[in-house]
Design a protein around this motif. Sequence first.
Motif, PDB file in Angstrom:
ATOM      1  N   GLU A  30       0.328  14.800   5.910  1.00  0.00           N
ATOM      2  CA  GLU A  30       0.139  14.451   4.701  1.00  0.00           C
ATOM      3  C   GLU A  30       0.722  15.068   3.803  1.00  0.00           C
ATOM      4  O   GLU A  30       1.597  14.307   2.835  1.00  0.00           O
ATOM      5  CB  GLU A  30      -1.153  14.802   4.174  1.00  0.00           C
ATOM      6  N   ASN A  49      -1.559 -12.370  11.853  1.00  0.00           N
ATOM      7  CA  ASN A  49      -1.428 -12.059   9.990  1.00  0.00           C
ATOM      8  C   ASN A  49      -2.023 -12.926   9.434  1.00  0.00           C
ATOM      9  O   ASN A  49      -1.519 -13.800   8.730  1.00  0.00           O
ATOM     10  CB  ASN A  49       0.317 -11.939   9.803  1.00  0.00           C
ATOM     11  N   ARG A  70      -3.343  10.630   4.533  1.00  0.00           N
ATOM     12  CA  ARG A  70      -3.830  11.009   3.588  1.00  0.00           C
ATOM     13  C   ARG A  70      -5.267  10.321   3.576  1.00  0.00           C
ATOM     14  O   ARG A  70      -6.769  10.797   3.088  1.00  0.00           O
ATOM     15  CB  ARG A  70      -3.868  10.040   2.223  1.00  0.00           C
ATOM     16  N   ALA A 115       0.852  -0.862  -0.117  1.00  0.00           N
ATOM     17  CA  ALA A 115      -0.358   0.053  -0.011  1.00  0.00           C
ATOM     18  C   ALA A 115       0.940   1.222   0.178  1.00  0.00           C
ATOM     19  O   ALA A 115       0.757   2.321  -0.577  1.00  0.00           O
ATOM     20  CB  ALA A 115      -0.920  -0.143   1.237  1.00  0.00           C
ATOM     21  N   ASP A 116       1.669   1.566   0.951  1.00  0.00           N
ATOM     22  CA  ASP A 116       3.270   2.537   0.756  1.00  0.00           C
ATOM     23  C   ASP A 116       2.752   2.700  -0.435  1.00  0.00           C
ATOM     24  O   ASP A 116       3.424   3.773  -1.215  1.00  0.00           O
ATOM     25  CB  ASP A 116       3.906   2.089   1.692  1.00  0.00           C
ATOM     26  N   GLU A 118       4.520  14.730   6.020  1.00  0.00           N
ATOM     27  CA  GLU A 118       5.752  13.663   6.605  1.00  0.00           C
ATOM     28  C   GLU A 118       5.717  13.758   8.090  1.00  0.00           C
ATOM     29  O   GLU A 118       6.469  13.224   8.583  1.00  0.00           O
ATOM     30  CB  GLU A 118       6.467  12.805   6.275  1.00  0.00           C
ATOM     31  N   ARG A 138       2.806   0.986  13.209  1.00  0.00           N
ATOM     32  CA  ARG A 138       3.448   1.444  12.156  1.00  0.00           C
ATOM     33  C   ARG A 138       2.606   2.018  11.483  1.00  0.00           C
ATOM     34  O   ARG A 138       1.322   2.401  11.794  1.00  0.00           O
ATOM     35  CB  ARG A 138       4.207   0.836  11.101  1.00  0.00           C
ATOM     36  N   ILE A 139       3.233   3.730  10.951  1.00  0.00           N
ATOM     37  CA  ILE A 139       1.528   4.619  10.171  1.00  0.00           C
ATOM     38  C   ILE A 139       2.365   4.543   8.692  1.00  0.00           C
ATOM     39  O   ILE A 139       3.136   4.150   8.164  1.00  0.00           O
ATOM     40  CB  ILE A 139       2.832   5.491  10.433  1.00  0.00           C
ATOM     41  N   ASP A 140       1.279   3.760   8.035  1.00  0.00           N
ATOM     42  CA  ASP A 140       1.365   3.750   6.898  1.00  0.00           C
ATOM     43  C   ASP A 140       1.415   5.357   5.803  1.00  0.00           C
ATOM     44  O   ASP A 140       0.905   6.345   6.661  1.00  0.00           O
ATOM     45  CB  ASP A 140      -0.125   3.795   6.577  1.00  0.00           C
ATOM     46  N   ALA A 141       1.778   4.933   4.599  1.00  0.00           N
ATOM     47  CA  ALA A 141       2.050   6.844   4.701  1.00  0.00           C
ATOM     48  C   ALA A 141       0.808   7.230   3.932  1.00  0.00           C
ATOM     49  O   ALA A 141       1.249   8.241   4.135  1.00  0.00           O
ATOM     50  CB  ALA A 141       2.802   6.348   2.610  1.00  0.00           C
ATOM     51  N   ALA A 142      -0.184   6.749   3.769  1.00  0.00           N
ATOM     52  CA  ALA A 142      -1.029   7.045   3.084  1.00  0.00           C
ATOM     53  C   ALA A 142      -1.744   7.403   4.724  1.00  0.00           C
ATOM     54  O   ALA A 142      -3.457   7.697   4.783  1.00  0.00           O
ATOM     55  CB  ALA A 142      -2.407   6.026   2.478  1.00  0.00           C
ATOM     56  N   ALA A 145      -7.184   2.379  -0.124  1.00  0.00           N
ATOM     57  CA  ALA A 145      -5.996   2.104  -0.371  1.00  0.00           C
ATOM     58  C   ALA A 145      -5.254   1.978   0.513  1.00  0.00           C
ATOM     59  O   ALA A 145      -3.997   3.261   1.733  1.00  0.00           O
ATOM     60  CB  ALA A 145      -5.364   4.205  -0.841  1.00  0.00           C
ATOM     61  N   MET A 146      -4.685   1.114   1.765  1.00  0.00           N
ATOM     62  CA  MET A 146      -4.309   1.394   2.531  1.00  0.00           C
ATOM     63  C   MET A 146      -3.880  -0.477   3.396  1.00  0.00           C
ATOM     64  O   MET A 146      -4.729  -1.159   2.483  1.00  0.00           O
ATOM     65  CB  MET A 146      -4.806   1.236   4.200  1.00  0.00           C
ATOM     66  N   SER A 147      -3.146  -0.628   4.046  1.00  0.00           N
ATOM     67  CA  SER A 147      -2.682  -1.857   4.299  1.00  0.00           C
ATOM     68  C   SER A 147      -3.776  -3.049   4.973  1.00  0.00           C
ATOM     69  O   SER A 147      -4.532  -2.234   6.093  1.00  0.00           O
ATOM     70  CB  SER A 147      -1.350  -2.123   5.427  1.00  0.00           C
ATOM     71  N   ASP A 148      -3.846  -3.757   4.553  1.00  0.00           N
ATOM     72  CA  ASP A 148      -5.023  -4.926   5.380  1.00  0.00           C
ATOM     73  C   ASP A 148      -5.123  -4.884   7.250  1.00  0.00           C
ATOM     74  O   ASP A 148      -5.743  -4.810   7.888  1.00  0.00           O
ATOM     75  CB  ASP A 148      -5.246  -6.351   4.774  1.00  0.00           C
ATOM     76  N   ARG A 149      -3.751  -4.885   7.359  1.00  0.00           N
ATOM     77  CA  ARG A 149      -3.931  -4.794   9.059  1.00  0.00           C
ATOM     78  C   ARG A 149      -4.475  -3.298   9.977  1.00  0.00           C
ATOM     79  O   ARG A 149      -5.339  -3.070  10.147  1.00  0.00           O
ATOM     80  CB  ARG A 149      -2.305  -4.948   9.098  1.00  0.00           C
TER      81      ARG A 149
END
Lengths: 371, 655
Positions: free
Chosen positions: B266, B31, B205, A33-34, B269, B198-202, B116-120
């Motif tokens: 955003e 996981n 956003r 995703a990143d 960062e 952890r903080i996703d990049a998105a 637009a983000m990780s499943d977790r």
Amino acid sequence: MIWLIFALLTGAAVMAVLAPLAMRGGTENESAADVAFFEQQIAEIERERAEGRLDAADAEAAKTEAARRLLRAEAAPKSKAAASRRLALAAALAAIVAIPAIALSLYARLGHSDMPDMPLTARLDSAPDARDLAGAVARIEQHLREHPEDGRGFEVIAPYLLRTGRGEEAIHAYAEALRLLGPTAARHAALGEARVVLAQGLVGPEAKQDFEAALALDPSAPEAQYYLGVAAAQAGDKQKAIEIFSKMVADAPLDAAYLKAVNAQLAILRGEAEAPIAARGPSSAQGKAIAAMPADQRQAMIRGMVARLASRLEAKGDDVEGWLKLIRAYSVLAETEKAKKAVTDARQALASKQDDVARIDALAKELNIGG
Amino acid sequence: MIIETGHYALVLALALALAQFAIPFIGARLNDAALMRVARPAAITQFLFVALSYGALTYAHVVSDFSLVNVIENSHSLKPFIYKISGVWGNHEGSMLLWVLVLSLCGALIAIFSNAMSDRLRSDALAMQGLLGAAFLLFILLTSNPFARVAPAPWEGRDLNPILQDPGLAIHPPLLYLGYVGFSIVFSFAAAALIGGRIDAAWARVIRPWTLFAWIALTLGIAMGSYWAYYTLGWGGFWFWDPVENASLMPWIAGTALLHSAAVMEKREALKVWTIFLSILAFSLSLLGTFLVRSGVLTSVHAFASDPDRGVFILAILVLFIGGALALFALRAGALPVGGLFSPISREGALVLNNLLLSACCATVVVGTLYPLALEALTGEKISVGAPFFNTVLIPIALPLALLIPIGQMLSWKRGDLAAALQRLRVAFIVGVLAAAAFGVWYGTPFLSIVTAGIAIYLVVGGLSDLVIRARGRAGRPSFKRFAGLPLSAFGTSIAHAGMGLTLLGLAATGWGVETIVAMKPSSFYDVGPYHIGIESVSPRQGPNYSEVYAVMAVRKDGATLATIEPAKRFYQARRMSRSEAGIVTLGLGQVYAAIGESHEDGAIDARLYWKPLVTLIWIGALIMALGGALSLADRRLRIGVARRAAAPALEPAE
């Protein structure tokens, strides 16, 4: 039938959990995703530059920064999430057991699966139950909204409205009955009496007109005579009042039910009996009129008075005596909630006067209402 | 059957909410992809069940089903249709159900718009949302069940509190709840980032639009509520520093701070940890507001509940979520990566200052709201903290903040040039000072109003001049093409700040208001500001479920009648309650406001008459702020904050 719907709903809820568990396949790794995000960002910078919103130097700087982050994201350890069949099975079993178990056990405690919907119109249309007076009145009211020309209906419900504290509606009903069915002494007198009840026993000018109209149709109408006597007494015309009441006693049949009330009035006027203590002063007539009423009517009237006091205090709250009276009244009427509210309101309204607040608090304590 | 179906759907929603929490949460820890996948359909289905349940309750109100206690206590067969619908949330049980409906709607929205983000991250966020839903559903079912029934059913209800029978009620609570509960989304994402470590990049956003969405709703909700209070309570005030109002102001201030720090995060960062903290704070303050209103801790128009069980239950929810989130923050925040660096004089620096000042405002409101409660609980002494306290503390913070807003807008990212920024604002300064002088001449004292009005005008001009300067570009000549090509978010910022300026102007103008309390006699006129008001008639009238006495008043100026107003005093039969209906006419941007009281025997009637210059700007400004927010929300481009190199000529602030 209703249990069929419940079963379908339960099934839908369980399926919402089972369906995703049954699907196969893992997911992308966490940094995907990143990576996608930074790729989008770089594309965005390109577009902005193409549109001329960013100049080349700025775009280059921003792109370098994004690209650096992109590289870092791509270099992150790739841990793909797999889907374990054993775990999915365990979760599915838990869902199949737990969702219906929680729903049914809680609903069994709280729900009333046996109670149908009861929309008001359907209830009004259904066959009436002879013992249900309130239902009958509701039906008549509904009927009158649709047929406002039915004077009989107004005549029937008017006394009920008066008894249940809906004084203004009662007056309206009596007036409609009078208008639609034509004037009789009894109808005029009933309307006047309703006005007196609503005015807390005071025979006002409107009520007086009603009683006079009644007497014009039937000079012997006892209610009309009685209230005109009360009116005279309230106006301070003792002589005239005694005259009216004496004539009533002379004309009345010996077993007339109203004789007792008339004699009581006479006794007070002649000074043979004391007015009740609570009714001293300008409201003495009022107090008597209340005391002379049937119990339920009296109750409705007292409630009306209390409500008026409450609305007066709401508008103008700096009257500590008024608040104390109101709180006592609610406590006598066993309206604890309202009493509590009155205590809090009073505290607010009198906040600037410490002594008064203390009196309110003392009363609240005495009556055991925390507020 | 419809009603019991709705009841059962509510119970099922609770079961689903628990599944929505437990399964994805375990999945994220182990996981496991399949377990995490449960989150989305569970959230959507849970929303559908709550919506079904809410629909059933609405149906019961509409058809006057008096077998429900909730309908008996808050409805009346003759109540106008719109109030039958809005009456559903005009009481404790129904409003809690609306709260949960909005909460589950937010869950469903996360589930739908979270590709637009990780499943977790998504699973943890939805798990948090599920846990919140479960807690509140349990609260409703165990302490405030709207589906409680009685047999035999009575034939008439007790009607809705007359103060709530107003179009205002139809809009105010739903908007407010969208705002309060909208922050739950941000809260859930913050908790998810902390749990996952952890903080996703998105992440930022994702956060920013939801924050904006909640903030817009809350802005409109608060403005609506204040206008409603203004025209129904009959003494012309629009804000009373009532704890219930403060309850909505606290998350609004925190949300405003969050909005700005999320923008920094955003684009640059930076401020990551702080943004997460604000996300938790905004929703925590919403929960605190809910607790204050719903527990019956306060006695006010808004607190229809007075059951200690409810209070304890909500307190437990409060402790669980706020305490849990803050503990999580304390444990995990240190492990989160720190973001970019910036110099103190920069857009980031200005936003940090904005955040500090807003935090100070927020703390002031929190203290002013909770201190009297704490004092009463500890010593039994009742004190009221009102306008004097808040004005004394907030004005010295808010006015400098207003001065700083346009300056911050003019600074560029990472490294800014303060002198250049001030240079660009000189027009705004000059216009502000001239405006203050003009207001001083026109309206006169108080001095505070003059100063505030000057700052307000400076804020409007400064906010908008940012757009002009950008349209000018480096060439120095304004071009319409450049102007039209500016990103929507730039318009959003400028318009929202200008809206703030208008609200401030409206607030400043309260100092110039005129108030008279008179016993009005027929056919004589009374002066209120520049107008004369006289009574034409006083007569009774019958409404559907009330009777009223209304006065027709003429508003005149220089002998010409400009308008007639009809203030009234209504009496509601079923509840034996009266309320006043103010007569209001808008003249220019100001309003003439009249409320009537008792009538006298000689035909005179007690009346309160007000002239409130520029008062409508308070709400117009709020609408414009919300519009600015909406423009920014509509701009879905990725935000890029371009850092200036020190050598580059800093002429243009970069978006």
